[in-house]
Design a protein around this motif. Structure first.
Motif, PDB file in Angstrom:
ATOM      1  N   ASP A   1      28.273  17.007  27.616  1.00  0.00           N
ATOM      2  CA  ASP A   1      29.154  17.945  26.951  1.00  0.00           C
ATOM      3  C   ASP A   1      30.555  17.759  27.517  1.00  0.00           C
ATOM      4  OD1 ASP A   1      30.548  20.067  25.940  1.00  0.00           O
ATOM      5  OD2 ASP A   1      29.407  21.614  27.010  1.00  0.00           O
ATOM      6  N   PRO A   2      31.541  17.349  26.697  1.00  0.00           N
ATOM      7  CA  PRO A   2      32.885  17.117  27.221  1.00  0.00           C
ATOM      8  C   PRO A   2      33.550  18.384  27.741  1.00  0.00           C
ATOM      9  CG  PRO A   2      32.878  16.973  24.831  1.00  0.00           C
ATOM     10  CD  PRO A   2      31.450  17.022  25.257  1.00  0.00           C
ATOM     11  N   GLU A   3      32.991  19.547  27.410  1.00  0.00           N
ATOM     12  CA  GLU A   3      33.533  20.803  27.904  1.00  0.00           C
ATOM     13  C   GLU A   3      32.689  21.378  29.037  1.00  0.00           C
ATOM     14  OE1 GLU A   3      36.462  21.909  26.879  1.00  0.00           O
ATOM     15  OE2 GLU A   3      36.535  20.100  25.658  1.00  0.00           O
ATOM     16  N   ARG A   4      31.811  20.567  29.639  1.00  0.00           N
ATOM     17  CA  ARG A   4      30.927  21.074  30.689  1.00  0.00           C
ATOM     18  C   ARG A   4      31.708  21.367  31.954  1.00  0.00           C
ATOM     19  NH1 ARG A   4      27.591  18.989  34.829  1.00  0.00           N
ATOM     20  NH2 ARG A   4      28.102  16.819  34.376  1.00  0.00           N
ATOM     21  N   LEU A   5      31.434  22.532  32.544  1.00  0.00           N
ATOM     22  CA  LEU A   5      32.043  22.902  33.808  1.00  0.00           C
ATOM     23  C   LEU A   5      31.158  22.453  34.958  1.00  0.00           C
ATOM     24  CD1 LEU A   5      33.071  26.615  33.129  1.00  0.00           C
ATOM     25  CD2 LEU A   5      34.545  24.612  33.040  1.00  0.00           C
ATOM     26  N   ILE A   6      31.794  22.079  36.067  1.00  0.00           N
ATOM     27  CA  ILE A   6      31.043  21.942  37.301  1.00  0.00           C
ATOM     28  C   ILE A   6      30.868  23.344  37.857  1.00  0.00           C
ATOM     29  CG2 ILE A   6      31.049  21.043  39.657  1.00  0.00           C
ATOM     30  CD1 ILE A   6      32.656  18.705  38.735  1.00  0.00           C
ATOM     31  N   PRO A   7      29.644  23.804  38.087  1.00  0.00           N
ATOM     32  CA  PRO A   7      29.467  25.173  38.595  1.00  0.00           C
ATOM     33  C   PRO A   7      30.239  25.383  39.891  1.00  0.00           C
ATOM     34  CG  PRO A   7      27.365  24.217  37.916  1.00  0.00           C
ATOM     35  CD  PRO A   7      28.365  23.109  37.876  1.00  0.00           C
ATOM     36  N   PHE A   8      30.899  26.527  39.984  1.00  0.00           N
ATOM     37  CA  PHE A   8      31.680  26.882  41.168  1.00  0.00           C
ATOM     38  C   PHE A   8      31.024  28.072  41.842  1.00  0.00           C
ATOM     39  CE2 PHE A   8      35.086  29.431  43.150  1.00  0.00           C
ATOM     40  CZ  PHE A   8      35.528  28.514  44.094  1.00  0.00           C
ATOM     41  N   ASP A   9      30.671  27.902  43.109  1.00  0.00           N
ATOM     42  CA  ASP A   9      30.055  29.002  43.844  1.00  0.00           C
ATOM     43  C   ASP A   9      31.137  29.825  44.523  1.00  0.00           C
ATOM     44  OD1 ASP A   9      27.664  30.387  44.881  1.00  0.00           O
ATOM     45  OD2 ASP A   9      28.521  29.775  46.798  1.00  0.00           O
ATOM     46  N   ILE A  10      31.033  31.148  44.433  1.00  0.00           N
ATOM     47  CA  ILE A  10      32.102  32.036  44.885  1.00  0.00           C
ATOM     48  C   ILE A  10      32.028  32.370  46.376  1.00  0.00           C
ATOM     49  CG2 ILE A  10      32.443  33.072  42.615  1.00  0.00           C
ATOM     50  CD1 ILE A  10      30.692  35.408  43.566  1.00  0.00           C
ATOM     51  N   ILE A  11      30.999  31.895  47.077  1.00  0.00           N
ATOM     52  CA  ILE A  11      30.914  32.151  48.519  1.00  0.00           C
ATOM     53  C   ILE A  11      31.483  30.940  49.247  1.00  0.00           C
ATOM     54  CG2 ILE A  11      29.414  32.715  50.461  1.00  0.00           C
ATOM     55  CD1 ILE A  11      27.398  33.841  48.440  1.00  0.00           C
ATOM     56  N   PRO A  12      32.573  31.105  49.987  1.00  0.00           N
ATOM     57  CA  PRO A  12      33.207  29.942  50.617  1.00  0.00           C
ATOM     58  C   PRO A  12      32.385  29.362  51.756  1.00  0.00           C
ATOM     59  CG  PRO A  12      34.242  31.954  51.395  1.00  0.00           C
ATOM     60  CD  PRO A  12      33.270  32.365  50.322  1.00  0.00           C
ATOM     61  N   ARG A  13      32.615  28.098  52.005  1.00  0.00           N
ATOM     62  CA  ARG A  13      32.042  27.434  53.181  1.00  0.00           C
ATOM     63  C   ARG A  13      33.104  27.453  54.282  1.00  0.00           C
ATOM     64  NH1 ARG A  13      30.464  21.415  53.708  1.00  0.00           N
ATOM     65  NH2 ARG A  13      29.161  21.391  55.565  1.00  0.00           N
ATOM     66  N   ILE A  14      32.711  27.798  55.514  1.00  0.00           N
ATOM     67  CA  ILE A  14      33.667  28.024  56.595  1.00  0.00           C
ATOM     68  C   ILE A  14      33.504  26.976  57.694  1.00  0.00           C
ATOM     69  CG2 ILE A  14      34.599  29.722  58.211  1.00  0.00           C
ATOM     70  CD1 ILE A  14      34.594  30.819  55.435  1.00  0.00           C
ATOM     71  N   LEU A  15      34.627  26.438  58.161  1.00  0.00           N
ATOM     72  CA  LEU A  15      34.649  25.567  59.333  1.00  0.00           C
ATOM     73  C   LEU A  15      35.644  26.126  60.341  1.00  0.00           C
ATOM     74  CD1 LEU A  15      34.759  22.004  57.700  1.00  0.00           C
ATOM     75  CD2 LEU A  15      32.791  23.085  58.791  1.00  0.00           C
ATOM     76  N   ALA A  16      35.254  26.197  61.590  1.00  0.00           N
ATOM     77  CA  ALA A  16      36.170  26.613  62.645  1.00  0.00           C
ATOM     78  C   ALA A  16      37.168  25.492  62.914  1.00  0.00           C
ATOM     79  CB  ALA A  16      35.392  26.957  63.917  1.00  0.00           C
TER      80      ALA A  16
END
Length: 477
Positions: free
Chosen positions: A62-77
């Motif tokens: 699907d040319p309009e397909r989104l890559i799913p975006f997860d709303i919980i961030p990944r954290i690095l110190a």
């Protein structure tokens, strides 16, 4: 049966969350699932409105397909990032020196540190690059190094991307989305910014303009066109840098100089950030049937009248069969021990390695040496007997086409699933820019395997993305 993989949880239990995740753990505890679901829907609507889509054309995508975006961030110190950044800088320096060597004197081959046939008979090796010294001596201007984490202190490089690495637009747009969706949560953290990546990229490209350049270098981004799966990113980056996005038909070569067709007449081009593969760059040198490239481009490049980023021939540095030798490159060229470890790798072209792989298919990850995007891969612990039998036959028929690696316990991070948060496996693609200086924006593209238990994070295989927060001591959100 393979033993279950015990993965390192980067956040830890909510009541005992690691320091970097303390505020996120409290936020997740206090936020109702329904509210998180509304924010997930807002994020999807936001990405669709701005047109951040991804599709693999020719595969029914699907040319309009989104890559799913997860709303919980990944954290690095910050300390974790500093370690990673040093290792990435070291690794990309060695890869650039390797390319200069194998297209030049070939010292590492003469010393027997890498098998000569592996390089010179590899289809990723471009004999056309012999004797060409790119402007500034840089071959890989933009590298995407895929990194996985296995415990609190250990990171492994899973793959080097030295050709036309993609995904940086999702890193930038993901950050913008988080700032809009969760301004309070962002303000509660000292997040190192990533928004300066386009200006860093432009400065890197301009810094490697050829000696023939007079005045301010003219930079263009060369795209295959609208049917490429990363076309959005091409246009996004060109717009952010303030440069023209062009297709092959927009450029021509005259007297070994590259020009861009404009309404004001031909304009000389000094630097081309190319997002098309080597094969299609110049029909006079590579594929004669290419309609995407520019005839005469390599002649202009050889004459020192234009810079190409990344340089042609860089694919030999990220070939999966060459990957096991990168630590040796670090030792050979820099006289240093590698800061970042490789994943132990079996080369099926070696009889002993091949025998081991065939006996342990149930516990290994098998990859095509020329594969990408998660295609042509067997994840042994999650495979069926029929799939293993099929791969065994393929390996026996063409052993040189395959490598195998242990199934690493990729770290997990909390991910919103619609029914609550759950751990999902992730990797990280930081982007390393090499020019007059080395630049790395803190963070990168975190890719997440959204299916429970899956280790395949590639967007083409159903993976998603996350914003990556590096907590810097004095960085604004």
């Amino acid at each position: 049966m393979a033993e279950p993989i015990i993965a390192f949880d980067e956040m830890g239990e909510p009541a005992k969350a690691r320091a970097a995740y303390g505020e996120i753990a409290r936020w997740l505890e206090a936020t109702p699932i329904a509210q998180l679901e509304r924010k997930r829907q807002e994020a999807e609507l936001l990405f669709r409105r701005i047109g951040v889509t991804f599709a693999v054309y020719g595969e029914g995508g699907d040319p309009e397909r989104l890559i799913p975006f997860d709303i919980i961030p990944r954290i690095l110190a910050w300390q974790e990032w500093e370690h990673l950044s040093r290792g990435l800088t070291q690794r990309v320096r060695a890869l650039n020196m390797f390319l200069a060597d194998v297209y030049g004197p070939g010292e590492i081959l003469k010393a027997g540190r890498i098998p000569e046939a592996l390089i010179l008979q590899n289809e990723a090796y471009r004999p056309e690059m012999r004797g060409i010294t790119p402007p500034g001596g840089i071959y890989v201007h933009i590298a995407g190094i895929d990194v996985v984490r296995t415990d609190a202190a250990q990171f492994h490089v899973l793959e080097d991307n030295c050709r036309t690495p993609s995904g940086v637009s999702y890193m930038l747009e993901g950050r913008e989305a988080m700032l809009r969706l969760f301004p309070g949560l962002c303000a509660a953290h000292r997040i190192a910014p990533v928004s300066h990546y386009p200006s860093d990229l432009l400065e890197t490209l301009m810094s490697v303009a050829p000696p023939a350049c007079r005045g301010l270098p003219r930079v263009v981004l060369l795209t295959p066109g609208a049917y490429n799966s990363a076309y959005y990113e091409h246009c996004f980056l060109a717009d952010e840098m303030g440069v023209e996005v062009v297709e092959g038909q927009d450029l021509f070569v005259e007297d070994r100089v590259v020009y861009m067709r404009t309404t004001a007449g031909p304009q000389r081009v000094d630097v081309i950030y190319r997002r098309i593969d080597d094969d299609y760059l110049d029909p006079a040198v590579f594929r004669a049937d290419s309609m995407l490239g520019v005839r005469g481009l390599m002649e202009a490049y050889r004459a020192g009248n234009v810079a190409l980023a990344n340089a042609p021939g860089g694919g030999i540095a990220d070939d999966k069969a060459v990957y096991p030798y990168v630590p040796e490159m670090v030792r050979f060229y820099l006289n240093e021990e590698p800061i970042l470890a490789n994943v132990p790798t079996y080369l099926c072209e070696r009889p002993d390695d091949c025998a081991y792989v065939l006996e342990h298919l149930h516990e290994l990850v098998v990859k095509l040496t020329k594969g990408s995007g998660g295609y042509g891969m067997l994840v042994g612990p999650h495979s069926t007997a029929e799939q293993r039998a099929e791969f065994a036959a393929r390996i026996k028929a063409h052993p040189g086409d395959y490598i195998a690696q242990p199934t690493l316990a990729l770290s997990t991070v909390p991910t919103f699933t619609g029914s609550g948060t759950a751990p999902r496996h992730v990797d990280l693609r930081p982007f390393v820019l090499s020019g007059a200086e080395t630049r790395i924006v803190p963070g990168g593209l975190t890719r997440v395997a959204l299916r429970e238990g899956s280790l395949v994070v590639n967007s083409s295989q159903g993976g998603g993305t996350k914003d990556t927060w590096v907590l810097a001591p004095d960085a604004p959100c």
